[in-house]
Design a protein around this motif. Structure first.
Motif, PDB file in Angstrom:
ATOM      1  N   PHE A 218       0.836  -1.195   0.000  1.00 61.78           N
ATOM      2  CA  PHE A 218       0.000   0.000   0.000  1.00 61.78           C
ATOM      3  C   PHE A 218       0.872   1.247   0.000  1.00 61.78           C
ATOM      4  CE2 PHE A 218      -2.429   3.382   2.006  1.00 61.78           C
ATOM      5  CZ  PHE A 218      -3.581   3.361   1.237  1.00 61.78           C
ATOM      6  N   TYR A 219       1.916   1.245   0.819  1.00 62.61           N
ATOM      7  CA  TYR A 219       2.834   2.388   0.882  1.00 62.61           C
ATOM      8  C   TYR A 219       3.542   2.578  -0.463  1.00 62.61           C
ATOM      9  CZ  TYR A 219       6.683   5.397   2.198  1.00 62.61           C
ATOM     10  OH  TYR A 219       7.589   6.432   2.242  1.00 62.61           O
ATOM     11  N   LYS A 220       3.991   1.480  -1.069  1.00 59.13           N
ATOM     12  CA  LYS A 220       4.689   1.581  -2.353  1.00 59.13           C
ATOM     13  C   LYS A 220       3.780   2.143  -3.441  1.00 59.13           C
ATOM     14  CE  LYS A 220       8.472  -1.682  -2.338  1.00 59.13           C
ATOM     15  NZ  LYS A 220       9.006  -2.904  -2.977  1.00 59.13           N
ATOM     16  N   ILE A 221       2.526   1.736  -3.456  1.00 61.63           N
ATOM     17  CA  ILE A 221       1.591   2.268  -4.453  1.00 61.63           C
ATOM     18  C   ILE A 221       1.323   3.742  -4.189  1.00 61.63           C
ATOM     19  CG2 ILE A 221      -0.784   2.135  -5.342  1.00 61.63           C
ATOM     20  CD1 ILE A 221       1.146  -0.039  -6.417  1.00 61.63           C
ATOM     21  N   SER A 222       1.228   4.114  -2.926  1.00 60.24           N
ATOM     22  CA  SER A 222       1.070   5.526  -2.569  1.00 60.24           C
ATOM     23  C   SER A 222       2.261   6.340  -3.071  1.00 60.24           C
ATOM     24  CB  SER A 222       0.932   5.659  -1.049  1.00 60.24           C
ATOM     25  OG  SER A 222       0.919   6.996  -0.656  1.00 60.24           O
TER      26      SER A 222
ATOM     27  N   LEU B 238       4.590  14.084 -14.313  1.00 61.63           N
ATOM     28  CA  LEU B 238       3.527  14.108 -15.313  1.00 61.63           C
ATOM     29  C   LEU B 238       4.013  14.556 -16.687  1.00 61.63           C
ATOM     30  CD1 LEU B 238       0.474  15.500 -13.330  1.00 61.63           C
ATOM     31  CD2 LEU B 238       0.784  13.192 -14.228  1.00 61.63           C
ATOM     32  N   ASN B 239       5.056  15.358 -16.727  1.00 60.97           N
ATOM     33  CA  ASN B 239       5.563  15.851 -18.013  1.00 60.97           C
ATOM     34  C   ASN B 239       6.463  14.847 -18.722  1.00 60.97           C
ATOM     35  OD1 ASN B 239       4.229  18.304 -17.747  1.00 60.97           O
ATOM     36  ND2 ASN B 239       5.888  19.169 -16.553  1.00 60.97           N
ATOM     37  N   ASP B 240       6.848  13.786 -18.025  1.00 63.17           N
ATOM     38  CA  ASP B 240       7.706  12.759 -18.610  1.00 63.17           C
ATOM     39  C   ASP B 240       6.853  11.663 -19.237  1.00 63.17           C
ATOM     40  OD1 ASP B 240       9.825  14.175 -17.571  1.00 63.17           O
ATOM     41  OD2 ASP B 240       9.990  12.914 -15.790  1.00 63.17           O
ATOM     42  N   LYS B 241       7.444  10.966 -20.160  1.00 63.00           N
ATOM     43  CA  LYS B 241       6.764   9.823 -20.772  1.00 63.00           C
ATOM     44  C   LYS B 241       6.961   8.623 -19.860  1.00 63.00           C
ATOM     45  CE  LYS B 241       4.754   7.452 -23.995  1.00 63.00           C
ATOM     46  NZ  LYS B 241       3.322   7.385 -23.976  1.00 63.00           N
ATOM     47  N   LEU B 242       5.948   8.322 -19.058  1.00 61.91           N
ATOM     48  CA  LEU B 242       6.016   7.207 -18.122  1.00 61.91           C
ATOM     49  C   LEU B 242       5.373   5.970 -18.732  1.00 61.91           C
ATOM     50  CD1 LEU B 242       4.940   9.072 -14.862  1.00 61.91           C
ATOM     51  CD2 LEU B 242       7.255   8.441 -15.551  1.00 61.91           C
ATOM     52  N   THR B 243       5.961   4.833 -18.438  1.00 57.71           N
ATOM     53  CA  THR B 243       5.392   3.557 -18.851  1.00 57.71           C
ATOM     54  C   THR B 243       5.190   2.712 -17.604  1.00 57.71           C
ATOM     55  OG1 THR B 243       7.528   2.482 -19.121  1.00 57.71           O
ATOM     56  CG2 THR B 243       6.625   3.624 -21.057  1.00 57.71           C
ATOM     57  N   VAL B 244       4.353   1.710 -17.724  1.00 59.01           N
ATOM     58  CA  VAL B 244       4.163   0.813 -16.585  1.00 59.01           C
ATOM     59  C   VAL B 244       5.493   0.162 -16.214  1.00 59.01           C
ATOM     60  CG1 VAL B 244       3.437  -1.207 -17.907  1.00 59.01           C
ATOM     61  CG2 VAL B 244       2.653  -0.927 -15.575  1.00 59.01           C
ATOM     62  N   GLU B 245       6.314  -0.103 -17.196  1.00 58.94           N
ATOM     63  CA  GLU B 245       7.615  -0.717 -16.942  1.00 58.94           C
ATOM     64  C   GLU B 245       8.527   0.205 -16.141  1.00 58.94           C
ATOM     65  OE1 GLU B 245       6.193  -0.599 -19.982  1.00 58.94           O
ATOM     66  OE2 GLU B 245       5.794  -2.720 -20.410  1.00 58.94           O
ATOM     67  N   SER B 246       8.572   1.485 -16.520  1.00 58.28           N
ATOM     68  CA  SER B 246       9.462   2.420 -15.817  1.00 58.28           C
ATOM     69  C   SER B 246       8.975   2.701 -14.399  1.00 58.28           C
ATOM     70  CB  SER B 246       9.609   3.728 -16.603  1.00 58.28           C
ATOM     71  OG  SER B 246       8.392   4.440 -16.669  1.00 58.28           O
ATOM     72  N   ILE B 247       7.668   2.783 -14.218  1.00 66.87           N
ATOM     73  CA  ILE B 247       7.126   3.019 -12.869  1.00 66.87           C
ATOM     74  C   ILE B 247       7.368   1.795 -11.994  1.00 66.87           C
ATOM     75  CG2 ILE B 247       5.064   3.534 -11.520  1.00 66.87           C
ATOM     76  CD1 ILE B 247       3.951   4.854 -14.134  1.00 66.87           C
ATOM     77  N   ALA B 248       7.076   0.617 -12.522  1.00 71.07           N
ATOM     78  CA  ALA B 248       7.278  -0.619 -11.765  1.00 71.07           C
ATOM     79  C   ALA B 248       8.732  -0.779 -11.347  1.00 71.07           C
ATOM     80  CB  ALA B 248       6.832  -1.815 -12.596  1.00 71.07           C
ATOM     81  N   GLU B 249       9.646  -0.457 -12.254  1.00 70.20           N
ATOM     82  CA  GLU B 249      11.080  -0.584 -11.956  1.00 70.20           C
ATOM     83  C   GLU B 249      11.484   0.322 -10.793  1.00 70.20           C
ATOM     84  OE1 GLU B 249      15.318   0.255 -14.140  1.00 70.20           O
ATOM     85  OE2 GLU B 249      13.606  -0.284 -15.385  1.00 70.20           O
ATOM     86  N   GLN B 250      10.924   1.513 -10.737  1.00 70.29           N
ATOM     87  CA  GLN B 250      11.240   2.453  -9.654  1.00 70.29           C
ATOM     88  C   GLN B 250      10.897   1.879  -8.286  1.00 70.29           C
ATOM     89  OE1 GLN B 250      12.518   5.620  -9.270  1.00 70.29           O
ATOM     90  NE2 GLN B 250      13.162   5.486 -11.384  1.00 70.29           N
TER      91      GLN B 250
ATOM     92  N   ALA C 298      10.543  -1.566  -7.600  1.00 69.25           N
ATOM     93  CA  ALA C 298      10.985  -2.959  -7.508  1.00 69.25           C
ATOM     94  C   ALA C 298       9.847  -3.963  -7.676  1.00 69.25           C
ATOM     95  CB  ALA C 298      11.733  -3.200  -6.202  1.00 69.25           C
ATOM     96  N   PHE C 299       8.956  -3.686  -8.645  1.00 76.17           N
ATOM     97  CA  PHE C 299       7.893  -4.614  -9.000  1.00 76.17           C
ATOM     98  C   PHE C 299       8.091  -5.039 -10.443  1.00 76.17           C
ATOM     99  CE2 PHE C 299       5.164  -2.052  -5.927  1.00 76.17           C
ATOM    100  CZ  PHE C 299       5.057  -3.050  -4.980  1.00 76.17           C
ATOM    101  N   SER C 300       7.561  -6.194 -10.783  1.00 80.90           N
ATOM    102  CA  SER C 300       7.472  -6.528 -12.206  1.00 80.90           C
ATOM    103  C   SER C 300       6.333  -5.687 -12.767  1.00 80.90           C
ATOM    104  CB  SER C 300       7.175  -8.017 -12.397  1.00 80.90           C
ATOM    105  OG  SER C 300       5.826  -8.305 -12.061  1.00 80.90           O
ATOM    106  N   PRO C 301       6.372  -5.374 -14.047  1.00 81.65           N
ATOM    107  CA  PRO C 301       5.278  -4.597 -14.634  1.00 81.65           C
ATOM    108  C   PRO C 301       3.913  -5.265 -14.432  1.00 81.65           C
ATOM    109  CG  PRO C 301       7.122  -4.625 -16.123  1.00 81.65           C
ATOM    110  CD  PRO C 301       7.452  -5.582 -15.009  1.00 81.65           C
TER     111      PRO C 301
END
Length: 56
Positions: A4-8, A18-30, A32-35
Motif C-alpha cells: 500500500f505504501y509503495k503504491i502511494s 507528469l511531463n515525462d513519458k512514463l510507462t508501466v515498466e518504468s514506474i514498476a522498476e522504480q 521494484a515490482f514486475s510490470p
C-alpha cells in the motif's frame, strides 16, 4: 515497506513526473515490482488503471 505504501509512493512519483513519458515498466522498476505485478496491485488498491491518473 508494504505494498500500500509503495503504491502511494508510485502515485506521488507519477504526479511529480507528469511531463515525462512514463510507462508501466518504468514506474514498476522504480518500486521494484514486475510490470505485471505493479499493474495488478495498482488496480486492486486504487481501483483504476495507472494511466487513468496520468497521460502515460
Amino acid at each position: 515497506m508494504n505494498n500500500f505504501y509503495k503504491i502511494s509512493e508510485a502515485i506521488k512519483y507519477i504526479d511529480e513526473n507528469l511531463n515525462d513519458k512514463l510507462t508501466v515498466e518504468s514506474i514498476a522498476e522504480q518500486f521494484a515490482f514486475s510490470p505485471y505485478y505493479f499493474h495488478r496491485l495498482f488496480i486492486s488498491i486504487v481501483g483504476k488503471y495507472y494511466d487513468s491518473i496520468c497521460s502515460c
